[in-house]
Scaffold this active site. Structure first.
Site, PDB file in Angstrom:
ATOM      1  N   GLU A 192      21.812  -1.515 -18.730  1.00 45.79           N
ATOM      2  CA  GLU A 192      22.618  -1.346 -19.947  1.00 45.79           C
ATOM      3  C   GLU A 192      24.096  -1.499 -19.599  1.00 45.79           C
ATOM      4  OE1 GLU A 192      24.116  -1.212 -23.403  1.00 45.79           O
ATOM      5  OE2 GLU A 192      21.929  -1.172 -23.225  1.00 45.79           O
ATOM      6  N   LYS A 208      22.897   6.583 -41.274  1.00 44.84           N
ATOM      7  CA  LYS A 208      22.113   7.533 -42.076  1.00 44.84           C
ATOM      8  C   LYS A 208      22.826   8.881 -42.167  1.00 44.84           C
ATOM      9  CE  LYS A 208      20.163   4.289 -42.727  1.00 44.84           C
ATOM     10  NZ  LYS A 208      20.609   3.465 -41.710  1.00 44.84           N
ATOM     11  N   ALA A 258      20.810  -5.396 -46.321  1.00 45.48           N
ATOM     12  CA  ALA A 258      20.716  -3.953 -46.107  1.00 45.48           C
ATOM     13  C   ALA A 258      22.039  -3.353 -45.642  1.00 45.48           C
ATOM     14  CB  ALA A 258      19.605  -3.649 -45.096  1.00 45.48           C
ATOM     15  N   ILE A 259      22.711  -4.002 -44.689  1.00 43.52           N
ATOM     16  CA  ILE A 259      23.958  -3.452 -44.152  1.00 43.52           C
ATOM     17  C   ILE A 259      25.028  -3.384 -45.236  1.00 43.52           C
ATOM     18  CG2 ILE A 259      25.845  -3.836 -42.520  1.00 43.52           C
ATOM     19  CD1 ILE A 259      23.767  -5.078 -40.611  1.00 43.52           C
ATOM     20  N   VAL A 314      27.402 -10.310 -43.240  1.00 47.47           N
ATOM     21  CA  VAL A 314      26.696 -11.563 -43.500  1.00 47.47           C
ATOM     22  C   VAL A 314      25.621 -11.832 -42.447  1.00 47.47           C
ATOM     23  CG1 VAL A 314      28.551 -12.638 -44.819  1.00 47.47           C
ATOM     24  CG2 VAL A 314      28.559 -12.809 -42.323  1.00 47.47           C
ATOM     25  N   GLY A 315      25.046 -10.762 -41.935  1.00 48.72           N
ATOM     26  CA  GLY A 315      23.969 -10.907 -40.971  1.00 48.72           C
ATOM     27  C   GLY A 315      24.415 -10.699 -39.537  1.00 48.72           C
ATOM     28  N   VAL A 316      23.483 -10.930 -38.630  1.00 51.95           N
ATOM     29  CA  VAL A 316      23.749 -10.752 -37.204  1.00 51.95           C
ATOM     30  C   VAL A 316      23.312 -11.983 -36.436  1.00 51.95           C
ATOM     31  CG1 VAL A 316      23.528  -8.242 -37.313  1.00 51.95           C
ATOM     32  CG2 VAL A 316      21.511  -9.625 -36.813  1.00 51.95           C
ATOM     33  N   HIS A 325      -0.600  16.927 -55.185  1.00 53.65           N
ATOM     34  CA  HIS A 325       0.225  17.147 -56.373  1.00 53.65           C
ATOM     35  C   HIS A 325       0.973  18.468 -56.248  1.00 53.65           C
ATOM     36  CE1 HIS A 325       1.313  17.151 -60.649  1.00 53.65           C
ATOM     37  NE2 HIS A 325       0.988  18.436 -60.654  1.00 53.65           N
TER      38      HIS A 325
END
Length: 479
Positions: free
Chosen positions: A34, A51, A197-198, A284-286, A458
């Site tokens: 990493e 979140k 979603a982002i 606009v995405g990744v 229920h």
């Protein structure tokens, strides 16, 4: 002499660290590399801290409507610094948790940036990448720069925000999700470029916190991957909250002004408009992190920016595997985690089913929440399937009414001939917690009859799932 392992994993995000744990469980000598954040973007700058922000926004919204629940709140407001600090503390907790899991499972952590120098070898050096702050310190016992060998190597390097030419983020007025998670001040007005979603999650958060929000989407439909009926419901709810939309609209350029930004927008009919804001979020995405890994050195095939893999994560090079975002869409943490287990068990010689992308759920945690799995109604028809569609609204569910959440919809799509569940689509409170019931049903190849004969407790929101199934066959009870 280079240190040698059964398996080396490049990248300690959701896919990477899960692969390391499963490998250790199966007795493989394992190391994970990493360069910046244990637990990856998801836990540090994505899934989890967002979140936390959205939860703060949700609580703030409940306080604003306390009177609806017979409660009185005299004074309340937003402590932005406190909201951000809570989010960052949770991210740090997740990071430290993964460090603990590596230690617990006796997985070696190698700190630095890895490059493949051969099909069974990597070279690790200190990263030159600018690290987004704050950064949790690396594990104290981490290994460092050097050459390491392994029988198998998994590439799990994830993805980063896609950048459009001329609209490059500057960390000040033009943001990616990184800057959007740590605002120093709350913008009075915000332009969000992209309604995936982002973009939708950040638009929801900032609107809840008081910002004036405009969303600009290139395609005709917001939330383009979702069922059109569900997307239309979300659009209506967002507009009710005061969020403005521009669809079939392209941001041609962004001009920086003294007070913020001005987005120059080109519409489908050829006309042009400008939208001003204090800040702009580019969502606009990744794009996959495939550069500077030495993939070309060993001949790993890449297509449209992603590593090409089969349903077991194999690349065209026998000892090199790939999982997660770097292996292409859908770019979801839970997809990466599942791929991790598939790949490691395959390496270990176990018989395991390959990845079935049709059964991967997608969730968007805006207000209202959106969740789905399988085919949309349009896709099912395009595939030539004869279908039955069931719908059940939240207003027909007692628990939803008691929660003060009467707006929403559960929609199910079945093959009319076989009763196969082809897709499920939801919008409303807590649907991201409900969707897994339909995912399990699809994995078990459950038919409508089995779902109809399943007892749902229920009062719960889950009763709407059964009612939607019943409605597909003209048998709904509570509407």
């Amino acid at each position: 002499m280079a240190d040698s392992y059964d398996l080396i994993i490049i990248g300690a995000g959701p896919g990477g660290y899960v692969a390391a744990i499963r490998a250790a469980q199966l007795g493989l000598k394992t190391a994970i590399v990493e360069r910046e954040h244990m637990a990856g973007i998801c836990s540090n700058w994505g899934c989890i801290p967002t979140k936390a922000l959205l939860r703060s926004a949700e609580i703030y919204g409940h306080m604003a409507h306390a009177k609806d629940y017979g409660l009185t709140v005299e004074k309340f407001g937003v402590d932005l610094d406190g909201v951000v600090k809570r989010s960052r503390a949770i991210a740090a907790q997740m990071n430290n948790g993964v460090q603990f899991l590596m230690k617990k499972n006796k997985v070696d952590t190698i700190w630095g940036e890895a490059v493949l120098t051969g099909p069974n070898e990597i070279k690790v050096e200190p990263t030159k990448k600018k690290i987004m702050q704050p950064q949790v310190p690396p594990p104290k016992a981490a290994l460092g720069a050097g050459t390491y060998k392994a029988k198998n190597i998994i590439v799990a390097t994830g993805a980063r925000p896609r950048v459009l030419p001329g609209i490059e983020p500057d960390g000040d007025r033009i943001w990616t999700y990184f800057e959007a998670m740590v605002p120093a001040v709350m913008p009075k007005s915000l332009v969000v470029m992209g309604s995936g979603a982002i973009g939708m999650e950040f638009a929801s958060f900032y609107r809840s916190m008081g910002s004036d929000v405009t969303i600009i989407e290139l395609l005709p439909q917001i939330l383009p991957v979702e069922d059109a009926e569900i997307a239309a419901h979300v659009k209506k709810r967002f507009e009710k909250r005061g969020i403005k939309f521009m669809t079939e609209a392209k941001v041609a350029k962004v001009e920086k002004t003294k007070d913020g930004i001005v987005a120059h927008v080109e519409l489908k009919d050829g006309s042009k408009q400008t939208v001003a804001g204090d800040r702009l979020i580019s969502a606009v995405g990744v794009q996959c992190n495939t550069e500077n890994l030495g993939l070309e050195t060993v001949g790993v095939k890449i297509d449209r920016g992603a590593i090409v893999v089969d349903d077991h994560g194999r690349t065209n090079v026998p000892s090199v595997w790939a999982i997660g975002d770097v292996a292409g869409p859908p770019m979801l943490a839970h997809k990466a985690e599942h791929e991790a287990v598939i790949v490691v068990e395959t390496i270990a010689g176990l018989k395991v089913h390959g990845l079935d992308k049709r059964k991967i759920p997608g969730c968007t945690y805006c207000e209202p929440q959106v969740a789905s799995v399988g085919l949309t109604e349009a896709r099912a028809k395009e595939a030539g399937r004869e279908i039955k569609v069931g719908r059940f609204p939240f207003i027909g569910n007692g628990k939803a009414i008691a929660l003060g959440e009467p707006e929403g919809l559960v929609k199910t799509i079945f093959d009319a001939k076989t009763g196969e569940l082809l897709g499920a689509h939801m919008v409303g409170a807590e649907v991201t917690e409900l969707i897994e019931g339909f995912v399990v049903a699809m994995n078990l190849e459950t038919t409508e009859e089995e779902l109809m004969h399943t007892i749902f407790p229920h009062p719960t929101l889950s009763e709407m799932m059964k009612e939607s199934v019943l409605d597909a066959y003209g048998r709904a009870l509570n509407i």
